[in-house]
Design a protein around this motif. Sequence first.
Motif, PDB file in Angstrom:
ATOM      1  N   ILE A   1       0.834  -1.206   0.000  1.00 56.49           N
ATOM      2  CA  ILE A   1       0.000   0.000   0.000  1.00 56.49           C
ATOM      3  C   ILE A   1       0.867   1.252   0.000  1.00 56.49           C
ATOM      4  O   ILE A   1       0.557   2.255  -0.661  1.00 56.49           O
ATOM      5  N   ALA A   2       1.984   1.203   0.730  1.00 61.44           N
ATOM      6  CA  ALA A   2       2.858   2.372   0.843  1.00 61.44           C
ATOM      7  C   ALA A   2       3.707   2.590  -0.402  1.00 61.44           C
ATOM      8  O   ALA A   2       4.232   3.692  -0.614  1.00 61.44           O
TER       9      ALA A   2
ATOM     10  N   ALA B   1      -4.594 -10.332  -0.782  1.00 63.77           N
ATOM     11  CA  ALA B   1      -5.421  -9.326  -1.456  1.00 63.77           C
ATOM     12  C   ALA B   1      -6.550  -8.850  -0.552  1.00 63.77           C
ATOM     13  O   ALA B   1      -6.871  -7.656  -0.518  1.00 63.77           O
ATOM     14  N   THR B   2      -7.145  -9.761   0.199  1.00 60.39           N
ATOM     15  CA  THR B   2      -8.246  -9.381   1.088  1.00 60.39           C
ATOM     16  C   THR B   2      -7.752  -8.476   2.211  1.00 60.39           C
ATOM     17  O   THR B   2      -8.389  -7.460   2.539  1.00 60.39           O
ATOM     18  N   VAL B   3      -6.628  -8.823   2.802  1.00 54.56           N
ATOM     19  CA  VAL B   3      -6.047  -7.981   3.859  1.00 54.56           C
ATOM     20  C   VAL B   3      -5.712  -6.606   3.302  1.00 54.56           C
ATOM     21  O   VAL B   3      -5.981  -5.578   3.936  1.00 54.56           O
ATOM     22  N   THR B   4      -5.144  -6.575   2.097  1.00 56.00           N
ATOM     23  CA  THR B   4      -4.795  -5.287   1.472  1.00 56.00           C
ATOM     24  C   THR B   4      -6.032  -4.434   1.258  1.00 56.00           C
ATOM     25  O   THR B   4      -6.040  -3.231   1.570  1.00 56.00           O
ATOM     26  N   ALA B   5      -7.099  -5.032   0.748  1.00 54.54           N
ATOM     27  CA  ALA B   5      -8.328  -4.276   0.498  1.00 54.54           C
ATOM     28  C   ALA B   5      -8.908  -3.729   1.793  1.00 54.54           C
ATOM     29  O   ALA B   5      -9.336  -2.563   1.854  1.00 54.54           O
ATOM     30  N   GLU B   6      -8.923  -4.547   2.840  1.00 53.18           N
ATOM     31  CA  GLU B   6      -9.502  -4.080   4.108  1.00 53.18           C
ATOM     32  C   GLU B   6      -8.653  -2.994   4.741  1.00 53.18           C
ATOM     33  O   GLU B   6      -9.185  -2.071   5.370  1.00 53.18           O
ATOM     34  N   MET B   7      -7.351  -3.074   4.579  1.00 53.46           N
ATOM     35  CA  MET B   7      -6.482  -2.013   5.102  1.00 53.46           C
ATOM     36  C   MET B   7      -6.719  -0.699   4.364  1.00 53.46           C
ATOM     37  O   MET B   7      -6.710   0.382   4.964  1.00 53.46           O
ATOM     38  N   MET B   8      -6.928  -0.790   3.058  1.00 50.60           N
ATOM     39  CA  MET B   8      -7.152   0.422   2.272  1.00 50.60           C
ATOM     40  C   MET B   8      -8.523   1.016   2.559  1.00 50.60           C
ATOM     41  O   MET B   8      -8.733   2.221   2.400  1.00 50.60           O
ATOM     42  N   GLY B   9      -9.461   0.178   2.953  1.00 49.45           N
ATOM     43  CA  GLY B   9     -10.764   0.677   3.366  1.00 49.45           C
ATOM     44  C   GLY B   9     -11.719   0.947   2.224  1.00 49.45           C
ATOM     45  O   GLY B   9     -11.512   0.503   1.084  1.00 49.45           O
ATOM     46  N   PRO B  10     -12.788   1.691   2.500  1.00 48.17           N
ATOM     47  CA  PRO B  10     -13.849   1.914   1.507  1.00 48.17           C
ATOM     48  C   PRO B  10     -13.376   2.552   0.214  1.00 48.17           C
ATOM     49  O   PRO B  10     -14.070   2.466  -0.807  1.00 48.17           O
ATOM     50  N   GLY B  11     -12.194   3.172   0.225  1.00 47.62           N
ATOM     51  CA  GLY B  11     -11.691   3.807  -0.994  1.00 47.62           C
ATOM     52  C   GLY B  11     -11.527   2.839  -2.151  1.00 47.62           C
ATOM     53  O   GLY B  11     -11.619   3.233  -3.322  1.00 47.62           O
ATOM     54  N   VAL B  12     -11.307   1.549  -1.848  1.00 49.23           N
ATOM     55  CA  VAL B  12     -11.123   0.593  -2.939  1.00 49.23           C
ATOM     56  C   VAL B  12     -12.428   0.337  -3.677  1.00 49.23           C
ATOM     57  O   VAL B  12     -12.424  -0.126  -4.825  1.00 49.23           O
ATOM     58  N   LEU B  13     -13.538   0.638  -3.047  1.00 45.86           N
ATOM     59  CA  LEU B  13     -14.831   0.323  -3.656  1.00 45.86           C
ATOM     60  C   LEU B  13     -15.109   1.187  -4.873  1.00 45.86           C
ATOM     61  O   LEU B  13     -15.846   0.774  -5.773  1.00 45.86           O
ATOM     62  N   GLU B  14     -14.525   2.374  -4.920  1.00 44.39           N
ATOM     63  CA  GLU B  14     -14.774   3.240  -6.064  1.00 44.39           C
ATOM     64  C   GLU B  14     -14.200   2.630  -7.333  1.00 44.39           C
ATOM     65  O   GLU B  14     -14.836   2.633  -8.389  1.00 44.39           O
ATOM     66  N   GLY B  15     -12.992   2.074  -7.229  1.00 43.63           N
ATOM     67  CA  GLY B  15     -12.407   1.424  -8.392  1.00 43.63           C
ATOM     68  C   GLY B  15     -13.220   0.229  -8.829  1.00 43.63           C
ATOM     69  O   GLY B  15     -13.442   0.004 -10.030  1.00 43.63           O
ATOM     70  N   LEU B  16     -13.696  -0.551  -7.863  1.00 43.13           N
ATOM     71  CA  LEU B  16     -14.514  -1.709  -8.192  1.00 43.13           C
ATOM     72  C   LEU B  16     -15.831  -1.280  -8.832  1.00 43.13           C
ATOM     73  O   LEU B  16     -16.334  -1.923  -9.760  1.00 43.13           O
ATOM     74  N   ARG B  17     -16.381  -0.172  -8.336  1.00 44.32           N
ATOM     75  CA  ARG B  17     -17.636   0.333  -8.911  1.00 44.32           C
ATOM     76  C   ARG B  17     -17.421   0.751 -10.360  1.00 44.32           C
ATOM     77  O   ARG B  17     -18.241   0.467 -11.247  1.00 44.32           O
TER      78      ARG B  17
ATOM     79  N   LEU C   1      -1.770 -12.094  -8.939  1.00 44.75           N
ATOM     80  CA  LEU C   1      -1.662 -11.018  -7.952  1.00 44.75           C
ATOM     81  C   LEU C   1      -1.841  -9.658  -8.615  1.00 44.75           C
ATOM     82  O   LEU C   1      -2.495  -8.768  -8.061  1.00 44.75           O
ATOM     83  N   GLN C   2      -1.291  -9.496  -9.803  1.00 40.81           N
ATOM     84  CA  GLN C   2      -1.532  -8.252 -10.548  1.00 40.81           C
ATOM     85  C   GLN C   2      -3.023  -8.063 -10.792  1.00 40.81           C
ATOM     86  O   GLN C   2      -3.574  -6.963 -10.609  1.00 40.81           O
ATOM     87  N   ASN C   3      -3.690  -9.149 -11.185  1.00 42.54           N
ATOM     88  CA  ASN C   3      -5.125  -9.080 -11.470  1.00 42.54           C
ATOM     89  C   ASN C   3      -5.935  -8.725 -10.230  1.00 42.54           C
ATOM     90  O   ASN C   3      -6.969  -8.062 -10.308  1.00 42.54           O
ATOM     91  N   ARG C   4      -5.485  -9.183  -9.070  1.00 42.32           N
ATOM     92  CA  ARG C   4      -6.209  -8.870  -7.827  1.00 42.32           C
ATOM     93  C   ARG C   4      -6.017  -7.411  -7.404  1.00 42.32           C
ATOM     94  O   ARG C   4      -6.951  -6.764  -6.927  1.00 42.32           O
ATOM     95  N   LEU C   5      -4.799  -6.885  -7.524  1.00 48.48           N
ATOM     96  CA  LEU C   5      -4.469  -5.618  -6.863  1.00 48.48           C
ATOM     97  C   LEU C   5      -4.651  -4.376  -7.724  1.00 48.48           C
ATOM     98  O   LEU C   5      -4.827  -3.284  -7.179  1.00 48.48           O
ATOM     99  N   PHE C   6      -4.603  -4.527  -9.058  1.00 48.29           N
ATOM    100  CA  PHE C   6      -4.754  -3.292  -9.847  1.00 48.29           C
ATOM    101  C   PHE C   6      -6.121  -2.672  -9.630  1.00 48.29           C
ATOM    102  O   PHE C   6      -6.308  -1.458  -9.710  1.00 48.29           O
TER     103      PHE C   6
END
Length: 295
Positions: free
Chosen positions: A133-134, A259-275, A154-159
């Motif tokens: 994340i950093a 990937a799940t831990v990374t998403a939860e650490m980043m918080g709701p901000g990741v949802l915009e990209g998914l949306r 992993l690339q597919n999960r995190l981009f």
Amino acid sequence: MSDATTIDIVAQLRHLSAEGSRAERRLAEIVLADIEYASKASIADLALRAGVSEPTVTRFCRSLACEGMRDFKFRLAQILAIGGLYLFPEPLEREEREARIVNSVYGGAVAALDRVRDSLDMPKINDAAEQMIAARQIMVYGSGGVSSMGAVELQNRLFRFGLSITAHTDGQLQRMTAAVSDRNTAVIAISSSGNAMSIVEATRIARQYGARTIAITDPVSALAREAELILPFTIPADNKVFKPTSGRYSLLMILDVLATVTAEMMGPGVLEGLRRIRTSLSALNMSEPGRPIGD
């Protein structure tokens, strides 16, 4: 003694058994029928069994690019040690074949997932997620079948979380991208053996330039010695040679947890990209709410 790795002696034996002279065909057939016997037999015993002279056996060995009988036996012993499972697989059970195959694949996958569940070090997973994340850029390296698949996965999960991540499975690109890394780079190196030299060397280069280095690998390996953070991953031996290795499931679980831990650490901000991804895919009639995003 000649280099036993340069020539596939089994392929040569099979060729001679079909295309060689009468003596060569007889010798090749005897060796292929019982490689273990041939790897231990004396030149006199092999000549007697084939019904040929000892000089004929010597010429036969030399036709296989061996220096003589001793070299020939050494190379047969190596074939047994390295590829014996593929020469003499366990007999297939024809009865209830479909159920047996399904149960074998299922059982291997469950066992692999259980091993990962019982061995995951979550503090290290959290540390790896924080470093990714950093980072300004993430480079993930894989070499070989399972590890290359893992790098791309992993690339597919995190981009989709808005992270800048690129997977490299080419050895030269791994070295080149490692050479332009810096303290704002996180390198994820994946290798089940930990001995893929392109990845070991790229990790060493990246660390030299200050990159954060994370290895998903055998904790007792060359790669583990080069990386700063180790997420243990090994593929145990499996004598079911017709079935793909269950180690793939182990790696996928590690990556999904990461990937799940990374998403939860980043918080709701990741949802915009998914949306946004969901919206862009709606043009392809892929807007059903329950459909995986881009999978």
